[in-house]
Enzyme design. Structure first.
Site, mmCIF file in Angstrom:
data_model
loop_
_atom_site.group_PDB
_atom_site.id
_atom_site.type_symbol
_atom_site.label_atom_id
_atom_site.label_comp_id
_atom_site.label_asym_id
_atom_site.label_seq_id
_atom_site.Cartn_x
_atom_site.Cartn_y
_atom_site.Cartn_z
ATOM 1 C CG ASP A 150 -2.134 -2.334 -17.792
ATOM 2 O OD1 ASP A 150 -3.136 -1.791 -17.289
ATOM 3 O OD2 ASP A 150 -1.555 -1.889 -18.792
ATOM 4 C CG ASP A 184 -2.960 -4.053 -22.945
ATOM 5 O OD1 ASP A 184 -2.413 -4.121 -24.069
ATOM 6 O OD2 ASP A 184 -2.769 -3.111 -22.160
HETATM 7 N N1 ATP Z 1 1.468 -3.666 -8.484
HETATM 8 C C1 ATP Z 1 2.558 -3.023 -8.911
HETATM 9 N N2 ATP Z 1 3.689 -3.034 -8.196
HETATM 10 C C2 ATP Z 1 4.800 -2.368 -8.606
HETATM 11 N N3 ATP Z 1 4.869 -1.673 -9.747
HETATM 12 C C3 ATP Z 1 3.770 -1.626 -10.512
HETATM 13 C C4 ATP Z 1 2.566 -2.293 -10.148
HETATM 14 N N4 ATP Z 1 1.634 -2.085 -11.115
HETATM 15 C C5 ATP Z 1 2.242 -1.313 -12.041
HETATM 16 N N5 ATP Z 1 3.528 -1.042 -11.689
HETATM 17 C C6 ATP Z 1 4.517 -0.249 -12.450
HETATM 18 O O1 ATP Z 1 3.846 0.774 -13.162
HETATM 19 C C7 ATP Z 1 3.987 0.569 -14.566
HETATM 20 C C8 ATP Z 1 2.679 0.926 -15.275
HETATM 21 O O2 ATP Z 1 1.646 0.089 -14.801
HETATM 22 P P1 ATP Z 1 0.446 -0.357 -15.712
HETATM 23 O O3 ATP Z 1 0.969 -1.074 -16.922
HETATM 24 O O4 ATP Z 1 -0.537 -1.066 -14.867
HETATM 25 O O5 ATP Z 1 -0.141 1.077 -16.088
HETATM 26 P P2 ATP Z 1 -0.504 1.692 -17.494
HETATM 27 O O6 ATP Z 1 -0.799 3.131 -17.302
HETATM 28 O O7 ATP Z 1 -1.532 0.859 -18.150
HETATM 29 O O8 ATP Z 1 0.861 1.621 -18.218
HETATM 30 P P3 ATP Z 1 1.092 1.669 -19.769
HETATM 31 O O9 ATP Z 1 0.345 2.873 -20.278
HETATM 32 O O10 ATP Z 1 2.606 1.817 -19.821
HETATM 33 O O11 ATP Z 1 0.560 0.330 -20.246
HETATM 34 C C9 ATP Z 1 4.389 -0.887 -14.720
HETATM 35 O O12 ATP Z 1 5.140 -1.090 -15.888
HETATM 36 C C10 ATP Z 1 5.202 -1.139 -13.463
HETATM 37 O O13 ATP Z 1 6.535 -0.708 -13.625
#
Ligand code: ATP
Length: 245
Positions: free
Chosen positions: A197, A179
């Site tokens: 992610d 992804d």
């Molecule tokens: N380890 C981390 N530290 C700080 N911020 C984080 C971290 N992991 C994720 N985030 C924040 O949270 C957001 C969403 O995280 P992630 O992409 O893992 O989740 P998601 O639900 O799969 O999101 P999406 O549906 O937008 O793909 C990231 O874009 C980032 O801003």
């Protein structure tokens, strides 16, 4: 569970109860009782399927707390292809709660693998049911920007770094992110990247691993071409990686 804590910490309780079911709230408290988490602050990101909060450990370190939301049939349908064919999840439950918990465990295990070979990913700390705790990537509670919002100062170098990441993850970690795009790569001020992610990541032995790898390369190349970087053909890089297996 610690009912006293629930009573005392009414602010936290309100935040959680507005959003989460009883099972998730209890999982947060279990993490607190285990000494993994001591506080939960505001939401950092609100996605369709997961929310990310900033939390703090008893030692005072910031952590990212990713909470997968209650199961939707859409979630299951779109994610099934990453779970089926993964020997690590052969016996994973297929019921709604079991599926989301397996997905969370999968992200934790993928991160562990990537982190253990020194790749720039958040350090995984713990998981409990649908909650994943990992190192917080950011400063003063604000996550580093995503590549999509902050193009690199030196795009050619960052492209090479990402290619190196994809290759090492495949050859040494035996994983494909599956992804990968400018939406899941953070960039620091000095153009250093951090990849997040990992829920979708699959083992190299997954029947669709090569297709996922090709897609990751295509997505990354598309982004860098939009910045006028000469990328070459995705197939060439794919062949180069597969050749080194
Ligand atoms: N380890 C981390 N530290 C700080 N911020 C984080 C971290 N992991 C994720 N985030 C924040 O949270 C957001 C969403 O995280 P992630 O992409 O893992 O989740 P998601 O639900 O799969 O999101 P999406 O549906 O937008 O793909 C990231 O874009 C980032 O801003």
């Amino acid at each position: 569970m610690c009912p006293d804590r629930l009573e005392k910490d009414s602010e936290l309780r309100k935040v959680l109860e507005d959003v989460f079911d009883y099972r998730t709230i209890m999982a947060v408290y279990r993490l607190m009782n285990k000494g993994v988490l001591s506080k939960l602050y505001g939401v950092v990101s609100t996605g369709k399927e997961a929310r990310v909060y900033r939390g703090v450990t008893p030692e005072g370190d910031d952590v990212a707390v990713k909470i997968y939301l209650v199961w939707t049939s859409e979630f299951r349908k779109s994610r099934l292809k990453y779970i089926l064919g993964d020997p690590r999840f052969e016996n994973a439950p297929r019921d709604p709660i079991g599926f989301i918990n397996a997905w969370c465990r999968k992200e934790f295990r993928n991160l562990k693998r990537a982190y253990s070979i020194g790749l720039p990913v958040p350090r995984p700390i713990a998981f409990e049911e649908n909650i994943l705790i990992m190192e917080f990537l950011g400063e003063s509670g604000v996550p580093y920007p995503l590549l999509k919002d902050r193009p690199p100062d030196d795009p050619g170098k960052v492209l090479e770094d990402i290619k190196g990441f994809i290759k090492k993850l495949y050859l040494e970690g035996e994983l494909v992110h599956a992804d990968l795009s400018e939406y899941n790569i953070m960039i620091k001020e000095n153009d250093e990247i951090m990849v997040i992610d990992f829920g979708s990541a699959v083992l190299r032995s997954h029947p669709n691993a090569v297709d996922f790898l090709r897609n990751d390369i295509i997505n990354i190349y598309r982004y860098f071409r939009s910045l006028n970087v000469e990328t070459g053909r995705p197939e060439e890089f794919l062949e180069e990686i597969l050749h080194e297996r």
